[in-house]
Scaffold this active site. Structure first.
Site, PDB file in Angstrom:
ATOM      1  N   LEU A  71      66.332 -17.577  29.522  1.00 18.07           N
ATOM      2  CA  LEU A  71      65.926 -18.638  28.581  1.00 18.07           C
ATOM      3  C   LEU A  71      64.969 -19.666  29.179  1.00 18.07           C
ATOM      4  O   LEU A  71      65.152 -20.870  29.010  1.00 18.07           O
ATOM      5  CB  LEU A  71      67.159 -19.351  27.991  1.00 18.07           C
ATOM      6  CG  LEU A  71      68.100 -18.504  27.126  1.00 18.07           C
ATOM      7  CD1 LEU A  71      69.200 -19.383  26.540  1.00 18.07           C
ATOM      8  CD2 LEU A  71      67.337 -17.825  25.994  1.00 18.07           C
ATOM      9  N   CYS A 113      73.107 -14.487  24.089  1.00 17.04           N
ATOM     10  CA  CYS A 113      72.249 -14.210  25.242  1.00 17.04           C
ATOM     11  C   CYS A 113      73.096 -13.837  26.449  1.00 17.04           C
ATOM     12  O   CYS A 113      73.919 -14.621  26.906  1.00 17.04           O
ATOM     13  CB  CYS A 113      71.369 -15.413  25.590  1.00 17.04           C
ATOM     14  SG  CYS A 113      70.279 -15.021  26.969  1.00 17.04           S
ATOM     15  N   GLY A 131      61.106  -6.198  18.972  1.00 15.37           N
ATOM     16  CA  GLY A 131      61.031  -6.838  20.282  1.00 15.37           C
ATOM     17  C   GLY A 131      60.249  -6.003  21.276  1.00 15.37           C
ATOM     18  O   GLY A 131      59.016  -6.069  21.351  1.00 15.37           O
TER      19      GLY A 131
HETATM   20  C1  LIG Z   1      62.005  -9.911  27.610  1.00 18.35           C
HETATM   21  C2  LIG Z   1      62.989 -10.233  26.508  1.00 18.35           C
HETATM   22  C3  LIG Z   1      63.349 -11.576  26.265  1.00 18.35           C
HETATM   23  C4  LIG Z   1      64.250 -11.889  25.255  1.00 18.35           C
HETATM   24  N1  LIG Z   1      64.572 -13.206  25.026  1.00 18.35           N
HETATM   25  C5  LIG Z   1      65.397 -13.537  23.981  1.00 18.35           C
HETATM   26  C6  LIG Z   1      65.680 -14.906  23.657  1.00 18.35           C
HETATM   27  O1  LIG Z   1      65.162 -15.841  24.283  1.00 18.35           O
HETATM   28  N2  LIG Z   1      66.532 -15.162  22.623  1.00 18.35           N
HETATM   29  C7  LIG Z   1      67.096 -14.159  21.883  1.00 18.35           C
HETATM   30  O2  LIG Z   1      67.841 -14.425  20.942  1.00 18.35           O
HETATM   31  N3  LIG Z   1      66.832 -12.857  22.153  1.00 18.35           N
HETATM   32  C8  LIG Z   1      65.997 -12.515  23.190  1.00 18.35           C
HETATM   33  N4  LIG Z   1      65.731 -11.189  23.451  1.00 18.35           N
HETATM   34  C9  LIG Z   1      66.358 -10.143  22.630  1.00 18.35           C
HETATM   35  C10 LIG Z   1      65.425  -9.646  21.526  1.00 18.35           C
HETATM   36  O3  LIG Z   1      65.072 -10.696  20.638  1.00 18.35           O
HETATM   37  C11 LIG Z   1      66.096  -8.500  20.731  1.00 18.35           C
HETATM   38  O4  LIG Z   1      67.308  -8.978  20.163  1.00 18.35           O
HETATM   39  C12 LIG Z   1      66.436  -7.305  21.585  1.00 18.35           C
HETATM   40  O5  LIG Z   1      65.435  -7.096  22.570  1.00 18.35           O
HETATM   41  C13 LIG Z   1      66.609  -6.006  20.778  1.00 18.35           C
HETATM   42  O6  LIG Z   1      65.429  -5.626  20.089  1.00 18.35           O
HETATM   43  P1  LIG Z   1      64.339  -4.570  20.672  1.00 18.35           P
HETATM   44  O7  LIG Z   1      65.068  -3.342  21.097  1.00 18.35           O
HETATM   45  O8  LIG Z   1      63.366  -4.359  19.559  1.00 18.35           O
HETATM   46  O9  LIG Z   1      63.713  -5.245  21.843  1.00 18.35           O
HETATM   47  C14 LIG Z   1      64.827 -10.850  24.473  1.00 18.35           C
HETATM   48  C15 LIG Z   1      64.457  -9.523  24.726  1.00 18.35           C
HETATM   49  C16 LIG Z   1      63.547  -9.190  25.717  1.00 18.35           C
HETATM   50  C17 LIG Z   1      63.176  -7.752  25.945  1.00 18.35           C
END
Ligand SMILES: Cc1cc2nc3c(=O)[nH]c(=O)nc-3n(C[C@H](O)[C@H](O)[C@H](O)COP(=O)(O)O)c2cc1C
Ligand SMILES: Cc1cc2nc3c(=O)[nH]c(=O)nc-3n(C[C@H](O)[C@H](O)[C@H](O)COP(=O)(O)OP(=O)(O)OC[C@H]3O[C@@H](n4cnc5c(N)ncnc54)[C@H](O)[C@@H]3O)c2cc1C
Ligand code: FES
Lengths: 281, 306
Positions: B79, B135, B270
């Site tokens: 974060l 998180c 994401g």
């Molecule tokens: C590099 C990175 C940083 C992330 N930072 C946050 C964040 O600050 N807050 C949050 O709620 N989710 C965060 N996530 C989670 C994503 O928003 C998402 O829930 C998760 O990656 C699943 O989706 P995806 O498979 O399409 O990436 C992060 C994911 C990645 C890969």
């Protein structure tokens, strides 16, 4: 900075484990899972004239990089490679094969599609570098120095340009840079060529107005320290693991005097005194 | 002559907020939206979620932050963000012009943090607040609030009291019973739910004989987690009556359609957007193409049919 499809023109081994790849901008388009098929019989119509031409699409700073991805399903993420040369609609990379990503790139054949995002990051500020200049390369860190040397050699405010290159054993990439520098010094760890030892054994920064370095962290740290005691300006190009390469994920940060900075957009080139190697000095 | 079909309707209503389409960029993978401008106009998006914001600035985790795995990515960013005050003062005025819904993703370590942060950010012009109680990469709080239904309900109820914008709660796949957490959040006043955040995982450097990440565990995202995310999206959609925003491994328009069939009101993207910057733009185009091809006039025709 753009994300575009390219085709591989030539991908050739120039030393054990070291490859040179040229890619050409393609007119084709394609989705993530359906990159176009290999284009058979692709050939450049006109020979490249790297000495004269610049890249056709946007200004490229030496030290900038592209994020490259092939058709291979694995790995998922693109890999960052520095611009070795750029001219017309072609970009050239010099790279070392390490893991899955660079092996997938090494498997590219002429005509294969490549997805490339770039030019990314902040490179060496060519117009702001003057006087007697030393380029210090450790191993594959020599990759960005061909384009850098070519650009610096055109600058009227450069009085001399010395390349200092360190290798484990095998030398590579030197002959491409030779036409643009006034002197080349070489060190090898096993003494098989040049001086036996490290780059820091064959250069003292004091006589130089600027030192530009790219290579492994221990080398950059040593170069930073010796430039600091000599009072010589020092710029380093640092590496970090990357996912996006465009500043969106905060995955590539390094510790600097002004807090955590993103290597992919705030770097990869930083003033050496900014970078806190090992978290401390 | 080809039959003159009307273009499919992608508009989504998310608790009173009208989105142009169901494609939202996921938190932490889209910065504050500015990084994408060289690639496409962000106004084409249904919306985007900001990087996780906290009451005070956070430097994020030190050491390695990323590790690629088979069909996935592990991250431990921790974060990193400038804090809500700086976001509202310096960043929000710049990104407001994008003309798409801005969803402020909010993290925290304590109940007071969450309440204060959501209140602060909800006073600004953001369109919605996404409460991240999932998180896995912060030492205190974070995911702990999203594991137990009673704790989750408590934080949602407290936040809801002072939050001036619609509140979407982002759920953790690491909860033993995500449906129970979802129901508890709905009952506590959540306006919408989003899921899934990353799945807690471990990577080991066997040569160094230590974990790759300084925090030991890290969050897994990307195509590898899609089947789990789809299943959870379906389970949760069936259990609650508030809108559910699905995510996890979405790469294509057809992936997006699958989540909508599993019950999602909208979807987030994401990791796929890190692989290729123009992914969200492509997903919108591919979803339209899929709907035209399959003769689907609006998303409600396929929503929750599985
Ligand atoms: C590099 C990175 C940083 C992330 N930072 C946050 C964040 O600050 N807050 C949050 O709620 N989710 C965060 N996530 C989670 C994503 O928003 C998402 O829930 C998760 O990656 C699943 O989706 P995806 O498979 O399409 O990436 C992060 C994911 C990645 C890969
Ligand atoms: C801005 C930038 C420019 C670069 N330019 C060049 C170049 O011109 N030529 C070149 O050969 N290499 C360059 N690199 C390094 C190159 O990106 C890595 O070697 C490559 O990403 C490794 O990927 P892989 O899948 O082959 O190996 P992996 O299996 O991912 O890893 C192999 C080894 O490399 C390490 N590693 C992984 N990613 C990186 C990384 N990004 N930087 C450093 N170590 C890493 C891993 O810890 C592991 O030990 C550059 C890196 C950056 C950040
Ligand atoms: S690699 Fe994503 S921010 Fe640098």
């Amino acid at each position: 900075m753009k994300s575009d499809l390219y085709v591989a023109l030539e991908n050739r081994q120039i030393a054990p484990g070291i490859m040179r790849l040229s890619i050409q901008r393609s007119e084709a388009t394609g989705g993530m899972r359906e990159l176009p098929e290999r284009e058979i019989g692709i050939k450049r119509k006109t020979p490249l004239n790297f000495e004269a031409e610049d890249w056709a699409y946007s200004p490229v700073e030496p030290g900038q990089f592209f994020m490259l991805k092939t058709r291979a399903v694995e790995p998922l993420l693109p890999r960052p490679l520095s611009v070795h040369e750029a001219s017309g609609d072609v970009v050239v990379f010099l790279y070392q094969t390490r893991g899955a990503g660079t092996k997938a790139i090494a498997a590219l054949e002429t005509g294969d599609p490549v997805l490339a995002t770039g030019p990314c990051g902040r490179g060496f500020p060519v117009d702001d570098i003057t006087g007697r200049v030393a380029l210090i390369a450790g191993g594959i860190g020599i990759a960005p120095f061909r384009y850098l040397a070519r650009r610096l050699s055109k600058s009227p405010s450069i009085s001399s340009l010395v390349l200092v290159a360190g290798f484990r054993s095998m030398l590579f990439g030197l002959e491409d840079i030779a036409p643009f520098v006034t002197e080349i010094r070489v060190a090898t760890e096993d003494g098989s060529a040049g001086t036996k030892g490290f780059v820091t054994d064959i250069i003292a920064p004091a006589p130089f107005d600027a030192v530009l370095a790219c290579g492994p962290i221990p080398m950059l740290k040593a170069v930073k320290d010796s430039c600091k005691s000599a009072g010589t300006r020092c710029l380093v190009s640092v590496e970090a693991r990357m996912a996006c390469g465009i500043g969106a994920c905060l995955g590539c940060t390094i510790n600097t005097r002004s807090g955590n900075r993103r290597v992919c957009v705030d770097g990869p080139v930083f003033p050496a005194e900014e970078v806190l190697f090992d978290g401390g000095e | 002559m080809e039959e003159n079909k009307t273009t499919p309707n992608l508009v989504v209503d998310l608790c009173g907020l009208s989105l142009k389409n169901p494609v939202i960029a996921a938190s932490g993978t889209f910065g504050f939206g500015e990084e994408i401008e060289p690639f496409y106009d962000p106004s084409i998006l249904g919306g985007f979620c900001t990087k996780g914001l906290t009451r005070r600035p956070r430097p994020g985790n030190s050491g390695i932050r990323l590790q690629e795995t088979r069909a996935g990515l592990m991250n431990s960013i921790g974060l990193q963000n400038p804090g809500i005050e700086a976001f509202v003062r310096d960043i929000l005025p710049r990104i407001r012009r994008f003309g798409t819904a801005i969803i402020a993703n909010v993290g925290g370590e304590t109940m007071e943090d969450y309440v204060a942060a959501c209140y602060e950010v909800s006073k600004s012009s953001v369109d919605m607040v996404e409460l991240n109680i999932s998180c896995p990469n912060v030492k205190h709080g974070g995911m702990a609030f999203g594991i137990d239904p009673d704790v989750a309900a408590k934080v949602v109820r407290s936040v809801k009291r002072s939050c001036r914008k619609p509140l979407m709660v982002k759920l953790s796949p690491n909860a033993p019973d995500i449906v129970a957490v979802a129901r508890a959040c709905e009952k506590a006043g959540a306006d919408a739910l989003s899921l899934i955040n990353t799945i807690s995982g471990l990577a080991i450097d066997v040569h160094a004989r230590r974990p790759v990440f300084a925090n030991v565990t890290a969050g897994l995202s990307g195509p590898a987690i899609k089947p789990i995310a789809l299943r959870m999206t379906r389970d949760v959609s069936k259990a609650v009556s508030i809108p559910v925003v699905g995510m996890g491994g979405i790469e294509t328009g057809e992936d997006a359609a699958a989540f909508i069939m599993a019950g999602a009101a909208a979807i987030q993207v994401g990791t796929a957007g890190l692989v290729r910057p123009d992914t969200c733009q492509r997903i919108i185009a591919e979803l339209l193409e899929f709907m035209s091809r399959e003769d689907i006039g609006s998303l409600s025709e396929i929503r929750g049919i599985i």
